[in-house]
Design a protein around this motif. Structure first.
Motif, mmCIF file in Angstrom:
data_model
loop_
_atom_site.group_PDB
_atom_site.id
_atom_site.type_symbol
_atom_site.label_atom_id
_atom_site.label_comp_id
_atom_site.label_asym_id
_atom_site.label_seq_id
_atom_site.Cartn_x
_atom_site.Cartn_y
_atom_site.Cartn_z
ATOM 1 N N UNK A 19 0.808 -1.234 0.000
ATOM 2 C CA UNK A 19 0.000 0.000 0.000
ATOM 3 C C UNK A 19 0.837 1.279 0.000
ATOM 4 N N UNK A 20 2.176 1.172 0.095
ATOM 5 C CA UNK A 20 2.998 2.384 0.249
ATOM 6 C C UNK A 20 2.996 3.234 -1.029
ATOM 7 N N UNK A 21 3.241 4.522 -0.866
ATOM 8 C CA UNK A 21 3.300 5.441 -2.010
ATOM 9 C C UNK A 21 4.637 6.162 -2.016
ATOM 10 N N UNK A 22 5.028 6.592 -3.207
ATOM 11 C CA UNK A 22 6.298 7.296 -3.360
ATOM 12 C C UNK A 22 6.290 8.621 -2.599
ATOM 13 N N UNK A 23 7.371 8.958 -1.902
ATOM 14 C CA UNK A 23 7.433 10.274 -1.261
ATOM 15 C C UNK A 23 7.594 11.369 -2.312
ATOM 16 N N UNK A 24 6.925 12.487 -2.134
ATOM 17 C CA UNK A 24 7.061 13.630 -3.061
ATOM 18 C C UNK A 24 8.255 14.464 -2.615
ATOM 19 N N UNK A 25 9.447 13.863 -2.779
ATOM 20 C CA UNK A 25 10.693 14.471 -2.316
ATOM 21 C C UNK A 25 11.768 14.312 -3.375
ATOM 22 N N UNK A 26 12.754 15.185 -3.355
ATOM 23 C CA UNK A 26 13.936 14.950 -4.182
ATOM 24 C C UNK A 26 14.724 13.791 -3.565
ATOM 25 N N UNK A 27 15.639 13.229 -4.334
ATOM 26 C CA UNK A 27 16.466 12.131 -3.821
ATOM 27 C C UNK A 27 17.235 12.585 -2.583
ATOM 28 N N UNK A 28 17.778 13.809 -2.615
ATOM 29 C CA UNK A 28 18.531 14.321 -1.464
ATOM 30 C C UNK A 28 17.622 14.521 -0.254
ATOM 31 N N UNK A 29 16.423 15.088 -0.471
ATOM 32 C CA UNK A 29 15.476 15.287 0.646
ATOM 33 C C UNK A 29 15.106 13.954 1.288
ATOM 34 N N UNK A 30 15.011 12.889 0.472
ATOM 35 C CA UNK A 30 14.645 11.576 1.009
ATOM 36 C C UNK A 30 15.748 11.064 1.936
ATOM 37 N N UNK A 31 17.014 11.231 1.533
ATOM 38 C CA UNK A 31 18.130 10.826 2.400
ATOM 39 C C UNK A 31 18.107 11.646 3.691
ATOM 40 N N UNK A 32 17.876 12.948 3.567
ATOM 41 C CA UNK A 32 17.836 13.816 4.764
ATOM 42 C C UNK A 32 16.706 13.405 5.706
ATOM 43 N N UNK A 33 15.529 13.158 5.135
ATOM 44 C CA UNK A 33 14.366 12.784 5.950
ATOM 45 C C UNK A 33 14.622 11.483 6.700
ATOM 46 N N UNK A 34 15.200 10.511 5.999
ATOM 47 C CA UNK A 34 15.409 9.185 6.593
ATOM 48 C C UNK A 34 16.523 9.186 7.642
ATOM 49 N N UNK A 35 17.466 10.138 7.536
ATOM 50 C CA UNK A 35 18.626 10.113 8.447
ATOM 51 C C UNK A 35 18.564 11.171 9.544
ATOM 52 N N UNK A 36 17.458 11.932 9.616
ATOM 53 C CA UNK A 36 17.441 13.105 10.519
ATOM 54 C C UNK A 36 17.666 12.746 11.985
ATOM 55 N N UNK A 37 17.295 11.538 12.401
ATOM 56 C CA UNK A 37 17.516 11.134 13.795
ATOM 57 C C UNK A 37 18.766 10.265 13.960
ATOM 58 N N UNK A 38 19.572 10.175 12.892
ATOM 59 C CA UNK A 38 20.748 9.286 12.925
ATOM 60 C C UNK A 38 21.957 9.981 12.302
ATOM 61 N N UNK A 39 22.088 11.281 12.550
ATOM 62 C CA UNK A 39 23.099 12.077 11.851
ATOM 63 C C UNK A 39 24.530 11.697 12.221
ATOM 64 N N UNK A 40 24.722 11.046 13.377
ATOM 65 C CA UNK A 40 26.070 10.659 13.781
ATOM 66 C C UNK A 40 26.471 9.278 13.289
ATOM 67 N N UNK A 41 25.539 8.575 12.634
ATOM 68 C CA UNK A 41 25.876 7.272 12.045
ATOM 69 C C UNK A 41 26.813 7.487 10.855
ATOM 70 N N UNK A 42 27.623 6.474 10.556
ATOM 71 C CA UNK A 42 28.550 6.575 9.425
ATOM 72 C C UNK A 42 27.809 6.315 8.115
#
Length: 575
Positions: free
Chosen positions: A25-48
């Motif tokens: 049922x999932x749908x594509x996020x209306x985001x740029x590729x860079x925004x998608x990486x930022x959104x997914x990593x916002x709580x994990x910024x210190x990860x490598x």
């Protein structure tokens, strides 16, 4: 007596039983590729996020570098809609450049650094680039290629730009840069400094924006620039989240694929960054060192081509090693014969890996992947099931007439990752992307195959690799390769067509063989045994006309077997 009604894959979608409903049922996020990486990593910024020869970049580092690179591009005069030609291997700078161009609505035209001066010039002219980014080791060819084009500035980077300091010094001592640079050249560090007072604002998401142009011969053989959008890249990353047993934040993926193919950026960079992995960048893989790299980094994941895994299975350095850290080592980009698949799976099982080799199938025009065989959802000889939001079906070749499940036809693909089109080639785009009466847009792959009742896709061959005999019988190379590859002395095999000496038209199957390094078998004995195997297992019209032993398979720049070279190397004396 009742006859069973035909079942059509595009309606029944039997593969969905392997997926959780929330992913269906999932749908594509209306985001740029860079925004998608930022959104997914916002709580994990210190990860490598990236590791490059021991130097580590966190997600925070990556995001800062991307924004600084976007500012530098603006400082160099790049605007929304511009196309920048890039001639390089994979480095942290190229990854930052990809997301920076994406963030500001520009496009990267990705070119293989092994191309000739004329080849590079053609690709620069095709998209009318005014900015060229290249590796210092190919500057001489690139500067020649840029003459008589509209290139105004050339940004030069070095593989040493992101190395740890001691290693960078060693590289510069052993590989001194002897280029004589023209006045329009800007070295990477100076380029980055030029963005000091520039904006780091992002352009709004645009579903029509092409992140990249990547080049392919496609199904018609002539070179074409494939435009892939943010949705293409995000669609791959989104659909791979449907394998939660295999993929977890914090895992490592070793990226051995180059940036100038869709597989390299979509599966090797964007997908793992969206999933929260550490990407270990191997910019210029020496296949002989692959086993050592796997032992050193212990990555759970890798996307490669079949020859990579045959190399691993034959590597004496791995003989007694524990490889239980391996979760998803995937082979794409070329067909994997049944014998080779069995050899690799036996190797993985013997070394503690919990799953067989993962497989996938797709093409540049669908952003690399359309089917996946991962974990235990796997059948020998199959290239897997369609990804969760993708549809694959077999059609009467060249038509919109879908064939029932079980029938062989041209495989067509529909889903979120279809290319925007070929750059400046609307007629060629219309041949590959066609809207069918069902309302879907389908990519006509030029590959023959079928789906079974569970939705697993079986690939016979590219239509253009099909060997048509004088009597009209069609021979698929995979039919023979699946038999020959099972011989214990055979390391690799490839079947191509050769001229039929006894008839004015038609071709016959000819087998090339690379023997295993440790085999003691005599070549004549191997041929006798292969002739017996083929006679027992294949129809009369499929029997090979001859066998030829070679020390290694010729490969294309992206690691596929070079079938055209094999065909050209056949002489009348060989059969």
């Amino acid at each position: 007596m009742t006859t069973q009604n035909p079942v059509y894959a595009s309606q029944a979608k039997p593969w969905l039983k392997y997926y959780d409903q929330k992913f269906i049922d999932q749908t594509l996020p209306a985001l740029s590729a860079f925004e998608y990486v930022c959104q997914r990593s916002k709580n994990h910024l210190n990860d490598t996020a990236l590791e490059y020869y021991g130097r580590k970049f966190t997600y925070a580092d990556l995001i800062v570098n991307v924004k600084k690179t976007a500012a530098a591009l603006r400082g160099a005069g790049v605007k929304k809609g511009d196309i920048i030609t890039v001639v390089s291997i994979m480095t942290p700078e190229i990854i930052a450049l990809f997301y920076a161009a994406d963030m500001m609505g520009a496009t990267l035209n990705l070119v293989d650094p092994r191309y000739s001066v004329e080849g590079i010039r053609e690709y620069i002219e095709e998209v009318d680039s005014h900015l060229l980014v290249c590796l210092n080791v190919v500057y001489d060819r690139c500067s020649q290629a840029a003459r008589r084009t509209n290139v105004e500035k050339v940004i030069v980077l070095s593989p040493a730009d992101s190395l740890p300091p001691a290693m960078a010094l060693g590289y510069k001592l052993t590989t001194p840069d002897k280029n004589k640079y023209a006045s329009n050249v800007i070295r990477w560090k100076k380029f980055m400094a030029g963005g000091k007072d520039q904006s780091t604002a992002a352009e709004p998401y645009d579903p029509d924006h092409a992140c990249v142009v990547v080049h392919t011969g496609g199904t018609t053989g002539s070179p074409k620039g494939v435009m892939l959008t943010d949705d293409c890249f995000n669609g791959i990353a989104l659909q791979f989240q449907a394998y939660p047993k295999l993929f977890h934040r914090g895992q490592k993926l070793m990226n051995v694929m180059p940036p100038f193919i869709a597989y390299g950026f979509a599966c090797g960079i964007h997908l793992p960054l969206v999933l929260g992995f550490t990407v270990i960048i191997i910019p210029n893989l020496d296949p002989a060192k692959l086993g050592s790299l796997v032992l050193k980094h212990k990555p759970e994941h890798m996307f490669g081509v079949p020859t990579h895994y045959q190399q691993l299975a034959a590597d004496p350095k791995l003989r007694d090693k524990d490889l239980s850290f391996i979760i998803n080592y995937a082979a794409g980009g070329d067909s994997l014969s049944r014998g080779a698949e069995q050899t690799v799976n036996d190797f993985l099982a013997a070394h503690g890996a919990r799953y067989p080799i993962a497989k996938g199938y797709g093409m540049t025009e669908v952003s690399s992947a359309a089917t996946v065989a991962a974990g235990l959802d796997n059948k020998p000889g199959s290239v897997g099931i369609p990804m969760v939001n993708t549809v694959v079906a077999a059609f009467e070749p060249g038509t919109d007439q879908e064939l029932p499940i079980g029938q062989r036809g041209e495989l067509c693909i529909s889903g979120p990752c279809l290319m925007k089109g070929y750059y400046n080639k609307p007629e060629e785009t219309a041949i590959l992307l066609r809207r069918h009466p069902d309302g879907r847009v389908w990519a006509h792959t030029g590959d023959m195959g079928y789906l079974d009742e569970d939705g697993f896709v079986f690939l016979d061959s590219r239509i253009k690799r099909m060997i048509i005999r004088h009597d009209g019988f069609k021979v698929f190379p995979s039919m023979i390769e699946n038999v020959v590859s099972r011989h214990p002395a055979v390391h690799q095999c490839s079947v191509v067509g050769c001229a039929d000496k006894d008839h004015v038209q038609g071709r016959l199957p000819f087998v090339y063989i690379v023997l295993k390094a440790d085999t003691t078998a005599k070549k004549k004995q191997v041929i006798r045994e292969l002739e017996r195997m083929c006679a027992e297992e294949l129809p009369e019209y499929v029997q090979p006309v001859a066998y030829k032993f070679i020390p290694s398979m010729p490969m294309t720049p992206v690691g596929k077997v070079d079938y055209r070279q094999l065909e050209a190397d056949i002489s009348p004396r060989d059969y």
